[in-house]
Scaffold this active site. Structure first.
Site, PDB file in Angstrom:
ATOM      1  N   ARG A 135       0.839  -1.193   0.000  1.00  0.00           N
ATOM      2  CA  ARG A 135       0.000   0.000   0.000  1.00  0.00           C
ATOM      3  C   ARG A 135       0.881   1.253   0.000  1.00  0.00           C
ATOM      4  O   ARG A 135       1.748   1.405   0.858  1.00  0.00           O
ATOM      5  CB  ARG A 135      -0.901   0.023   1.243  1.00  0.00           C
ATOM      6  CG  ARG A 135      -1.756  -1.237   1.461  1.00  0.00           C
ATOM      7  CD  ARG A 135      -3.022  -1.211   0.643  1.00  0.00           C
ATOM      8  NE  ARG A 135      -3.753  -2.467   0.757  1.00  0.00           N
ATOM      9  CZ  ARG A 135      -4.723  -2.714   1.648  1.00  0.00           C
ATOM     10  NH1 ARG A 135      -5.050  -1.771   2.518  1.00  0.00           N
ATOM     11  NH2 ARG A 135      -5.344  -3.878   1.662  1.00  0.00           N
ATOM     12  N   ARG A 156      -0.004   1.786  10.292  1.00  0.00           N
ATOM     13  CA  ARG A 156      -0.168   2.170   8.882  1.00  0.00           C
ATOM     14  C   ARG A 156       1.181   2.035   8.182  1.00  0.00           C
ATOM     15  O   ARG A 156       2.045   2.902   8.293  1.00  0.00           O
ATOM     16  CB  ARG A 156      -0.707   3.600   8.770  1.00  0.00           C
ATOM     17  CG  ARG A 156      -1.231   3.952   7.391  1.00  0.00           C
ATOM     18  CD  ARG A 156      -1.864   5.332   7.382  1.00  0.00           C
ATOM     19  NE  ARG A 156      -3.024   5.407   8.226  1.00  0.00           N
ATOM     20  CZ  ARG A 156      -4.249   5.010   7.888  1.00  0.00           C
ATOM     21  NH1 ARG A 156      -4.458   4.493   6.690  1.00  0.00           N
ATOM     22  NH2 ARG A 156      -5.262   5.116   8.722  1.00  0.00           N
ATOM     23  N   GLU A 172      -9.661  -0.569  12.841  1.00  0.00           N
ATOM     24  CA  GLU A 172      -9.968  -1.557  11.816  1.00  0.00           C
ATOM     25  C   GLU A 172      -8.861  -2.595  11.654  1.00  0.00           C
ATOM     26  O   GLU A 172      -7.695  -2.266  11.502  1.00  0.00           O
ATOM     27  CB  GLU A 172     -10.187  -0.869  10.470  1.00  0.00           C
ATOM     28  CG  GLU A 172     -10.541  -1.829   9.344  1.00  0.00           C
ATOM     29  CD  GLU A 172     -10.434  -1.210   7.969  1.00  0.00           C
ATOM     30  OE1 GLU A 172     -10.292  -1.979   7.005  1.00  0.00           O
ATOM     31  OE2 GLU A 172     -10.478   0.030   7.863  1.00  0.00           O
ATOM     32  N   SER A 178     -12.172  -6.371   7.078  1.00  0.00           N
ATOM     33  CA  SER A 178     -13.260  -5.797   6.288  1.00  0.00           C
ATOM     34  C   SER A 178     -13.900  -6.906   5.462  1.00  0.00           C
ATOM     35  O   SER A 178     -13.196  -7.693   4.816  1.00  0.00           O
ATOM     36  CB  SER A 178     -12.731  -4.699   5.371  1.00  0.00           C
ATOM     37  OG  SER A 178     -13.789  -4.027   4.722  1.00  0.00           O
ATOM     38  N   ARG A 184      -0.383  -5.729  11.727  1.00  0.00           N
ATOM     39  CA  ARG A 184      -1.296  -4.844  12.459  1.00  0.00           C
ATOM     40  C   ARG A 184      -1.944  -5.561  13.645  1.00  0.00           C
ATOM     41  O   ARG A 184      -2.099  -4.991  14.716  1.00  0.00           O
ATOM     42  CB  ARG A 184      -2.373  -4.277  11.534  1.00  0.00           C
ATOM     43  CG  ARG A 184      -3.319  -3.326  12.275  1.00  0.00           C
ATOM     44  CD  ARG A 184      -4.370  -2.704  11.377  1.00  0.00           C
ATOM     45  NE  ARG A 184      -3.813  -1.675  10.516  1.00  0.00           N
ATOM     46  CZ  ARG A 184      -4.548  -0.832   9.789  1.00  0.00           C
ATOM     47  NH1 ARG A 184      -5.873  -0.926   9.826  1.00  0.00           N
ATOM     48  NH2 ARG A 184      -3.970   0.078   9.026  1.00  0.00           N
TER      49      ARG A 184
END
Length: 428
Positions: free
Chosen positions: A261, A276, A350, A353, A391
């Site tokens: 990402r 992140r 989060e 998802s 994460r």
């Protein structure tokens, strides 16, 4: 991509979807270009018929008439070529416009502009807040540094900001989480896959990431390839341009991949630690099923439950939120996020998802099947995170820390950690 017939028959519903998802696409322009395309197609077909008739006349005509008729045929060919060029230009414009049209959200999806409009569905487990520890709390960066679990400084040295190196028990814990999830999904009947992480731009378009999210993706421009941000891309594209057997549906897959990402637009946000970052490993579950909204909904519940069961196995408190229209993105009908409690952030954040798309991705990718009557139908697709690491190590480390600076390993992970029960600092 949605069916153009849906736009023709329900333009107001599509316009509402555009507004509710906060997108910028002119549906009236889409309809006008579509009408022009159909008009040109009708003209082209009529002229082809005329060309066929002219050919038959030439074949039957006396020799002295053939020259005049051949000249007429030449004029028809020139008109056909001009019409074909016009039609090709209009079709190209229509395709570009259609790539911007959003999928219609489910009627029950909350309407909202951004993540502030997301709605909590349920909470599971009791969050452990900093004040609950009874000793000096350490965040995951402090724990990782003192226990030798990762090296952020050398990660930055190797690859720049938002990079890291997992070391020792940190690398073991990372692998343990992924292996736990891998075995859980195989036991539940999902076919495991190893897939490419470098894919074509066409596949990024097909799965709905391009053109709107191009800036978020690492591009290998010399080779016209892209590094994926999720295994959803190659797994969903696995059956592109195929007509599947009804008896083989649903297809249930799980794949582990490294994900990349760029985090474009995230400058200054969540810069501390592992939250992140530019690369991570993730297990993604993908389901391809019949074009049945009820079946899609049932699979959506199932894949979401898989994510929740993984968190239950890790003994981590979490909540489920339904994502609103303005936050779910272009391609989704309905989306649920799972947010795990992270003590250092003092909030649910989060980690998972789960989304369903109906025919949006499958129509772009041409993933189809023959129904009971032999008619070709476009499949529905769904996907969900099973687990993403590192994460998930944030709540694992922070929630399970002890007063002596060690971290207790959840029982479900110990078989993958060589029986280790605690991570402790190396003795000098």
């Amino acid at each position: 991509m949605i069916d153009i017939k849906l736009i023709r028959e329900n333009p107001d519903a599509v316009k509402k979807a555009v507004r509710d998802k906060g997108m910028d696409v002119d549906i009236d322009r889409v309809l006008a270009v579509d009408a022009r395309r159909r008009e040109l197609t009708a003209q082209f077909d009529a002229l082809r018929h005329e060309q066929k008739q002219a050919g038959e006349r030439i074949a039957k005509a006396p020799k002295e008439q053939k020259a005049a008729l051949s000249k007429e045929m030449g004029q028809i060919k020139a008109r056909l070529k001009a019409l074909e060029e016009q039609r090709a230009a209009v079709e190209a414009e229509l395709r570009e416009l259609m790539l911007l049209v959003p999928q219609l959200p489910h009627p029950d999806a909350p309407v909202g502009p951004d993540e502030s409009g997301n709605v909590e569905v349920r909470r599971v487990g009791e969050p452990r807040r900093k004040a609950d520890f009874g000793f000096e709390f350490k965040d995951h960066v402090e724990l990782g540094t003192t226990l030798g679990l990762f090296d952020l400084e050398r990660g930055v040295k190797l690859a720049g900001s938002r990079n890291y190196v997992l070391t020792g028990a940190g690398a073991m814990l990372h692998e343990a989480v992924l292996r736990l999830a891998w075995e859980m999904m195989i036991e539940r009947g999902f076919t495991p896959l190893t897939v490419p992480v470098l894919v074509t731009e066409q596949l990024m378009v097909g799965t709905g990431f391009f053109p709107l999210h191009r800036e978020e993706v690492y591009l290998v421009e010399r080779d016209e390839k892209c590094l994926v941000g999720t295994a959803e891309v190659p797994v969903t594209g696995l059956h592109g341009d195929e007509i599947l057997d009804l008896a083989d549906l649903p297809r249930k897959y799980v794949a582990r991949s490294t994900c990349f990402r760029r985090e474009a637009g995230a400058a200054g946000r969540d810069t501390r630690g592992l939250y992140r970052i530019h690369y991570f490993d993730k297990l993604e579950e993908v389901v391809i099923c019949r074009a049945d909204p009820g079946e899609s909904a049932r699979w959506h519940e199932a894949i979401l439950q898989n994510a929740e069961d993984l968190l239950a196995a890790l003994e981590l408190p979490y909540r489920v939120v339904e994502v609103c229209t303005g936050d779910m993105g272009q391609s989704k009908v309905r989306q649920f996020d799972v947010e795990t409690w992270m003590p250092s952030r003092e909030m649910y954040s989060e980690t998972h998802s789960a989304s369903r798309y109906h025919d949006f991705q499958a129509r772009r990718l041409r993933i189809r099947y023959r129904d009971e009557n032999g008619r070709v139908q476009v499949c529905h697709t769904l996907n969900s995170t099973v687990v993403a690491s590192p994460r998930i190590l944030i709540p694992l480390l922070e929630t399970n820390q002890n007063a002596d600076g060690s971290v207790t390993i959840p029982k479900s992970l110990r078989p993958y950690m060589g029986g280790m029960e605690r991570i402790e600092a190396a003795r000098s």
